[in-house]
Design an enzyme around this catalytic site. Structure first.
Site, mmCIF file in Angstrom:
data_model
loop_
_atom_site.group_PDB
_atom_site.id
_atom_site.type_symbol
_atom_site.label_atom_id
_atom_site.label_comp_id
_atom_site.label_asym_id
_atom_site.label_seq_id
_atom_site.Cartn_x
_atom_site.Cartn_y
_atom_site.Cartn_z
ATOM 1 N NE ARG A 102 0.491 10.873 10.292
ATOM 2 C CZ ARG A 102 -0.098 9.518 10.001
ATOM 3 N NH1 ARG A 102 -1.809 9.160 10.245
ATOM 4 N NH2 ARG A 102 0.033 9.160 8.909
ATOM 5 N N PRO A 103 1.714 17.049 11.467
ATOM 6 C CG PRO A 103 3.073 17.739 12.501
ATOM 7 C CD PRO A 103 1.975 16.581 12.590
ATOM 8 C CB ILE A 104 2.281 18.707 5.911
ATOM 9 C CG1 ILE A 104 1.162 19.786 5.826
ATOM 10 C CG2 ILE A 104 1.589 17.052 6.305
ATOM 11 C CD1 ILE A 104 0.482 20.189 5.169
ATOM 12 C CG ASP A 105 6.347 20.586 10.033
ATOM 13 O OD1 ASP A 105 4.979 19.227 10.382
ATOM 14 O OD2 ASP A 105 7.464 20.327 11.277
ATOM 15 C CE LYS A 159 -1.404 1.402 3.791
ATOM 16 N NZ LYS A 159 -1.216 2.860 4.397
ATOM 17 C CG ASN A 160 2.241 2.646 3.209
ATOM 18 O OD1 ASN A 160 1.393 3.014 2.942
ATOM 19 N ND2 ASN A 160 2.815 2.434 4.857
ATOM 20 N NE ARG A 172 -6.858 4.473 5.710
ATOM 21 C CZ ARG A 172 -6.150 5.662 6.248
ATOM 22 N NH1 ARG A 172 -6.387 5.698 7.442
ATOM 23 N NH2 ARG A 172 -5.621 5.382 5.408
ATOM 24 N NE ARG A 225 1.284 12.141 7.144
ATOM 25 C CZ ARG A 225 1.350 12.807 7.147
ATOM 26 N NH1 ARG A 225 0.378 13.954 7.855
ATOM 27 N NH2 ARG A 225 2.737 13.712 7.536
ATOM 28 C CB ILE A 235 7.241 6.429 14.423
ATOM 29 C CG1 ILE A 235 8.717 5.431 14.567
ATOM 30 C CG2 ILE A 235 7.373 7.465 13.055
ATOM 31 C CD1 ILE A 235 9.972 6.454 13.705
ATOM 32 C CG ASP A 278 3.285 1.339 9.355
ATOM 33 O OD1 ASP A 278 3.308 1.843 7.681
ATOM 34 O OD2 ASP A 278 3.401 2.409 9.769
#
Ligand code: EPZ
Length: 417
Positions: free
Chosen positions: A121-124, A22-23, A398, A92, A328, A306
């Site tokens: 879940r920041p995206i900075d 998936k990833n 998912r 995400r 993590i 995971d």
């Protein structure tokens, strides 16, 4: 709402095939946006997240269809640069479309991504890296309105943390940028290497993927290609937990054993016999499970976050006390309360989880809290006395292709109602 119903205490024995990752499939599908013409992604898993990514491609104007194990994408009709809010909320990883759409169209509009609630879940890191490459980003009301009027420019990017998604976004944006981009402290996950191999197959010039310093030399344009998605290393680890907790014996095929080198020793410490041969991993847990002193989740090549929840489930039945440190994500123990409802003895304090193995577990009505947490409930239910009903299983779908079909093929009493 669908539920999984499991009758526990059945040994799993036989052979399971590992499906595509998936990833890896998700960033590869985003990468298709960069490639002119037709791309074929083989070994593409049938997952709701993959289906969501295909819907995003269709919304952008691409032609995206499934043919058996492959997904075919044609981007000749690519027209739009905005991703609908409901699709962004669904997962995400849709944020990784940002780099690809900017690379192809020079502008992109999307809302902050949804996905599992594993803590903020920041995206900075995504944003600051793309801004360094010349992207103008206007953030208001949770919508990112991005444009790069004079085109993406290669530059030096250093990540404070080897973020998988941010590394993928920069690789996608840099593939057709002007000049060269060097990423320092890049994520080293195998899915990054898969993305680089795919883009190089489309004509990109990416070197050193899988290492901490990745060099991307921007090229004018990319063309479609045929590519096979790598095997899912987390599904492999999940199946290994299923064999371990039921005292069974499984041969898992179509695996890339080099991707699970940090996982195998943990199962050996649990007392399982594990052998790898070509693209097979064989695990035998006939002699009961022992506790594992400490498992620390780390960026690749360390133990994968995971696989934490499903390994935790197996340890619930081990003899002794195990400790897990989740380094993590801030909030990746949401499955614990549900595991405890089935008789598990787990205490968490911040990053640390202490698991006291028990002899008996009991079926109960539980609900999936997130993708891997949901999978951990399936694992525990396989070894629990009586019946377990799991709700909110769309979260499990998912990342696992028809999990009830795979597990019942090796002796589990599991059905979807
Ligand atoms: C990817 O998520 C995976 N998802 C996750 O798998 C996986 O757990 C994670 O990598 C780590 O291996 C996909 O590939 C689709 P990160 P991603 O950016 O990219 C923080 C599953 O179960 N961070 O490496 O979101 C972040 O909050 C999923 O299949 C920032 O602070 O992971 C987290 O604490 C779950 N700022 C840590 O870094 C940023 O800009 C790791 O995140 C980005 C991330």
């Amino acid at each position: 709402m669908q539920r999984l119903v499991i009758e526990g205490e059945n040994k799993l024995t036989g052979e399971l095939v590992c499906h595509g990752a998936k990833n890896a499939a998700l960033p590869l599908l985003a990468g298709c946006v960069l490639a002119k013409g037709e791309t074929a992604l083989h070994n593409c898993p049938r997952l709701s997240d993959v289906f969501a990514a295909c819907r995003i491609l269709s919304c952008l104007g691409c032609d995206c269809k499934r043919e058996a194990d492959s997904v075919l994408v044609n981007t000749d009709g690519l027209l739009h640069f905005d991703v609908p809010d409901d699709l962004m909320r669904e997962m995400r990883s849709s944020i990784v479309f940002l780099g690809a759409i900017l690379g192809r169209l020079g502008k992109c509009k999307l809302s902050f991504p949804g996905g599992c609630e594993l803590g903020p879940r920041p995206i900075d890191m995504h944003i600051s890296a793309l801004k360094k490459m010349g992207v103008q980003i206007n953030e208001e009301h949770g919508v990112l309105d991005c444009s790069v009027p004079s085109g993406l420019v290669g530059t030096n990017i250093t990540f404070s943390f080897p973020s998988v998604g941010a590394t993928e976004n920069v690789i996608l944006a840099a593939a057709t940028a002007k000049g060269t981009t060097v990423i320092h402290n890049a994520a080293r996950e195998p899915e990054i290497t898969d993305l680089a191999n795919f883009l190089n197959c489309c004509g990109a010039r990416i070197a050193n993927a899988g290492e901490s310093t990745i060099v991307i030399e921007g090229v004018k344009e990319l063309h479609g290609c045929e590519y096979s998605v790598m095997p899912d290393r987390i599904v492999t680890a999940t199946y290994m937990s299923a064999a371990a907790i039921t005292g069974g014996e499984l041969n898992i095929t179509k695996v890339r054993t080099s991707d699970i080198e940090a996982v195998i020793p943990v199962f050996e410490q649990m007392g399982c016999s594990v052998y790898t041969y070509n693209d097979n991993v064989y695990i035998n847990a006939r002699h009961g499970l022992k506790a594992v002193k400490t498992i620390r989740t780390m960026p690749y090549p360390g133990f994968p976050t995971d696989a934490q929840a499903t390994t935790m489930a197996a340890l619930c039945k081990a003899n002794g006390t195990s400790v897990i440190v989740e380094n993590i994500f801030e909030n990746r123990y949401r499955q614990v309360d549900e595991l405890v409802r089935m008789g598990a003895k787990i205490k968490t304090e911040g990053k640390v989880a202490i698991i006291d193995g028990v002899k008996r577990l009991y079926g109960a009505n539980v609900r999936a809290t997130d993708l891997r947490g949901g999978a951990s409930l399936v694992i525990l239910a396989l070894a629990a006395e009586g019946k377990t009903e799991i709700s909110d299983i769309h979260l499990i779908d998912r990342g696992y292709e028809m999990i009830e079909k795979s597990l019942s093929s090796v002796g589990a009493k599991i059905k979807r109602v």
